[in-house]
Design a protein around this motif. Structure first.
Motif, PDB file in Angstrom:
ATOM      1  N   UNK A 249     -13.734  17.697 -80.744  1.00 28.75           N
ATOM      2  CA  UNK A 249     -12.535  18.536 -80.684  1.00 28.75           C
ATOM      3  C   UNK A 249     -11.733  18.512 -81.977  1.00 28.75           C
ATOM      4  N   UNK A 250     -12.029  17.548 -82.847  1.00 29.27           N
ATOM      5  CA  UNK A 250     -11.367  17.492 -84.153  1.00 29.27           C
ATOM      6  C   UNK A 250     -12.340  18.070 -85.172  1.00 29.27           C
ATOM      7  N   UNK A 251     -12.069  19.293 -85.600  1.00 28.34           N
ATOM      8  CA  UNK A 251     -12.974  19.998 -86.497  1.00 28.34           C
ATOM      9  C   UNK A 251     -12.191  20.942 -87.400  1.00 28.34           C
ATOM     10  N   UNK A 252     -12.881  21.621 -88.261  1.00 27.90           N
ATOM     11  CA  UNK A 252     -12.227  22.476 -89.256  1.00 27.90           C
ATOM     12  C   UNK A 252     -11.291  23.487 -88.604  1.00 27.90           C
ATOM     13  N   UNK A 253     -11.707  24.067 -87.498  1.00 24.60           N
ATOM     14  CA  UNK A 253     -10.897  25.085 -86.836  1.00 24.60           C
ATOM     15  C   UNK A 253      -9.654  24.495 -86.186  1.00 24.60           C
ATOM     16  N   UNK A 254      -9.801  23.375 -85.478  1.00 25.78           N
ATOM     17  CA  UNK A 254      -8.648  22.808 -84.776  1.00 25.78           C
ATOM     18  C   UNK A 254      -7.707  22.082 -85.731  1.00 25.78           C
ATOM     19  N   UNK A 255      -8.236  21.442 -86.755  1.00 25.56           N
ATOM     20  CA  UNK A 255      -7.377  20.739 -87.716  1.00 25.56           C
ATOM     21  C   UNK A 255      -6.414  21.711 -88.383  1.00 25.56           C
ATOM     22  N   UNK A 256      -6.883  22.925 -88.640  1.00 27.44           N
ATOM     23  CA  UNK A 256      -6.019  23.930 -89.270  1.00 27.44           C
ATOM     24  C   UNK A 256      -4.798  24.239 -88.405  1.00 27.44           C
ATOM     25  N   UNK A 257      -4.923  24.075 -87.088  1.00 27.86           N
ATOM     26  CA  UNK A 257      -3.827  24.371 -86.171  1.00 27.86           C
ATOM     27  C   UNK A 257      -2.930  23.167 -85.906  1.00 27.86           C
ATOM     28  N   UNK A 258      -3.423  21.973 -86.168  1.00 28.21           N
ATOM     29  CA  UNK A 258      -2.749  20.758 -85.722  1.00 28.21           C
ATOM     30  C   UNK A 258      -1.410  20.518 -86.408  1.00 28.21           C
ATOM     31  N   UNK A 259      -0.446  20.055 -85.563  1.00 29.16           N
ATOM     32  CA  UNK A 259       0.886  19.688 -86.058  1.00 29.16           C
ATOM     33  C   UNK A 259       1.230  18.252 -85.661  1.00 29.16           C
ATOM     34  N   UNK A 260       0.238  17.519 -85.190  1.00 31.05           N
ATOM     35  CA  UNK A 260       0.467  16.126 -84.798  1.00 31.05           C
ATOM     36  C   UNK A 260       0.515  15.227 -86.022  1.00 31.05           C
ATOM     37  N   UNK A 261       1.015  14.008 -85.833  1.00 35.04           N
ATOM     38  CA  UNK A 261       1.057  13.006 -86.893  1.00 35.04           C
ATOM     39  C   UNK A 261      -0.106  12.017 -86.795  1.00 35.04           C
ATOM     40  N   UNK A 262      -0.594  11.832 -85.578  1.00 35.70           N
ATOM     41  CA  UNK A 262      -1.606  10.810 -85.296  1.00 35.70           C
ATOM     42  C   UNK A 262      -2.636  11.376 -84.325  1.00 35.70           C
ATOM     43  N   UNK A 263      -3.907  10.998 -84.516  1.00 39.06           N
ATOM     44  CA  UNK A 263      -4.956  11.289 -83.541  1.00 39.06           C
ATOM     45  C   UNK A 263      -5.486   9.955 -83.032  1.00 39.06           C
ATOM     46  N   UNK A 264      -5.370   9.733 -81.734  1.00 44.35           N
ATOM     47  CA  UNK A 264      -5.825   8.465 -81.145  1.00 44.35           C
ATOM     48  C   UNK A 264      -6.159   8.710 -79.680  1.00 44.35           C
ATOM     49  N   UNK A 265      -7.446   8.685 -79.340  1.00 45.35           N
ATOM     50  CA  UNK A 265      -7.855   8.950 -77.972  1.00 45.35           C
ATOM     51  C   UNK A 265      -9.134   8.232 -77.605  1.00 45.35           C
ATOM     52  N   UNK A 266      -9.611   8.485 -76.385  1.00 48.24           N
ATOM     53  CA  UNK A 266     -10.766   7.744 -75.865  1.00 48.24           C
ATOM     54  C   UNK A 266     -12.101   8.462 -76.047  1.00 48.24           C
ATOM     55  N   UNK A 267     -12.092   9.755 -76.363  1.00 47.98           N
ATOM     56  CA  UNK A 267     -13.347  10.506 -76.470  1.00 47.98           C
ATOM     57  C   UNK A 267     -14.238   9.939 -77.567  1.00 47.98           C
ATOM     58  N   UNK A 268     -15.540   9.960 -77.341  1.00 49.56           N
ATOM     59  CA  UNK A 268     -16.492   9.536 -78.362  1.00 49.56           C
ATOM     60  C   UNK A 268     -16.759  10.687 -79.331  1.00 49.56           C
ATOM     61  N   UNK A 269     -17.066  10.332 -80.585  1.00 48.64           N
ATOM     62  CA  UNK A 269     -17.459  11.330 -81.599  1.00 48.64           C
ATOM     63  C   UNK A 269     -16.456  12.478 -81.696  1.00 48.64           C
ATOM     64  N   UNK A 270     -15.193  12.120 -81.890  1.00 45.12           N
ATOM     65  CA  UNK A 270     -14.125  13.119 -81.932  1.00 45.12           C
ATOM     66  C   UNK A 270     -14.248  14.042 -83.143  1.00 45.12           C
TER      67      UNK A 270
END
Length: 359
Positions: A249-270
């Motif tokens: 879910x963290x990729x070129x397309x979604x990163x361009x939209x992101x306004x968060x300060x931190x990414x921290x979650x349980x999913x594998x291979x984010x």
């Protein structure tokens, strides 16, 4: 019906990731098609989840187990447990094709590996499934408490992510208080829900999304969280984005939209493309807590089951994720390298040290 194979690149992938073994399990009589990957056993027997998914091609299953088993090696090394990395995939729909005969036959294949692979829970499998596998081999973790196992590992996985979030907040803001912090949790499954409960207990404002709308609304109402459509979660102006569903879910397309300060979650291979996406996050000054580092609570729970530790020892080991996360993030900032590279270096150093001892 057999699942087709597109190419013959398995050995190339194994060489690329440094795997020791890739095992194909087939039994038409019970409808079993499965793949087991063993990445590295320097620290101990390879442990890995057994997932059951309706892959369209065996290549997809192979790629899955190779990536996940390698990640498990690094996860175990950074978590400080004496286990190696493995993973298994049973090809099929767990809702309609899973049965006792199939699982027990899979257990026989695990037994044939002579203790080098320990099966545990993953997508599409349950503690009850581990019971069936256990009928054919002792190389199983994640058994129900009634059988002397550790039971559901989700609470420990969620707790580890909770510590990872607090450690990340400490590095970004100078304190780890969750009160008033805004956190977007993607995925309201077992781990996601328990993480939301922990966050709300400390008065964080939580946004929640899930591809199943009924589940999203149910969890949001239960914990007084804010439901958000899955496609809109990346654009939220929040302190933390916590992916707790599928990877990538963290990729070129979604990163361009992101306004968060931190990414921290349980999913594998984010990170869909590890090197490229990590660089994009650094350029946007988004702090990333490596997934295999902070979601290690489930692995620690399984390790405790194998080692005979009690619940309090498991909780203490899970709590070490806090300081390990801080160490990784500081190393990342001090050396100007991506956080996953910093975590990889710590894992590789421990494995290298253990190889010296074994010589």
């Amino acid at each position: 019906m057999s699942v087709p194979t597109r190419d013959n690149s398995s050995f190339k992938l194994m060489a690329q990731f440094g795997h020791q073994k890739l095992v194909f399990c087939n039994d038409e009589a019970v409808g079993l098609q499965a793949v087991i990957a063993i990445h590295d056993t320097t620290l101990g027997p390879a442990i890995g989840g057994v997932r059951m998914l309706p892959y369209q091609h065996t290549d997809e299953a192979i790629d899955d187990v190779l990536r996940l088993s390698r990640g498990m090696t690094y996860k175990a090394a950074v978590a400080g447990v004496n286990l190696g990395g493995g993973n298994a995939a049973i090809i099929g729909d767990h809702r309609t094709q899973k049965n006792e005969a199939l699982l027990r036959r899979f257990g026989q294949f695990v037994e044939e590996l002579g203790g080098t692979f320990i099966a545990s829970l993953d997508i599409g499998t349950t503690p009850r499934d581990m019971e069936f596998i256990r009928m054919e081999t002792e190389c199983v973790a994640g058994l129900p408490k009634s059988l002397g196992g550790s039971g559901d590992s989700a609470p420990f996985t969620a707790k580890g992510v909770y510590y990872g979030i607090k450690a990340s907040l400490k590095e970004r803001y100078g304190n780890d208080s969750l009160a008033g912090r805004t956190i977007a949790v993607q995925g309201a499954g077992n781990v996601g829900e328990q993480l939301i409960a922990l966050l709300r207990e400390e008065n964080a404002k939580v946004y929640v999304s899930d591809i199943v709308e009924e589940r999203m609304v149910e969890v949001a109402n239960k914990y007084k969280a804010v439901p958000v459509a899955n496609n809109n979660i990346y654009e939220l102006d929040v302190d933390v984005y916590a992916p707790c569903a599928l990877g990538g879910t963290v990729n070129k397309e979604t990163i361009a939209k992101m306004r968060c300060q931190i990414i921290a979650g349980s999913a594998n291979n984010q990170l869909r493309n590890e090197a490229e996406d990590a660089q994009l996050l650094m350029e946007k000054n988004i702090l990333y807590a490596p997934d295999y580092l902070i979601n290690a609570g489930g692995l620690i729970s399984c390790y405790s089951e194998i080692a005979g530790y009690n619940a309090s020892r498991t909780a203490a080991l899970t709590e070490t994720i806090y300081e390990t996360t801080r160490s990784v993030l500081r190393k990342s900032m001090n050396e100007n390298i991506a956080p996953h590279e910093a975590a990889n270096q710590l894992a590789e150093a421990r494995i290298a040290d253990m190889r010296k001892i074994k010589r």
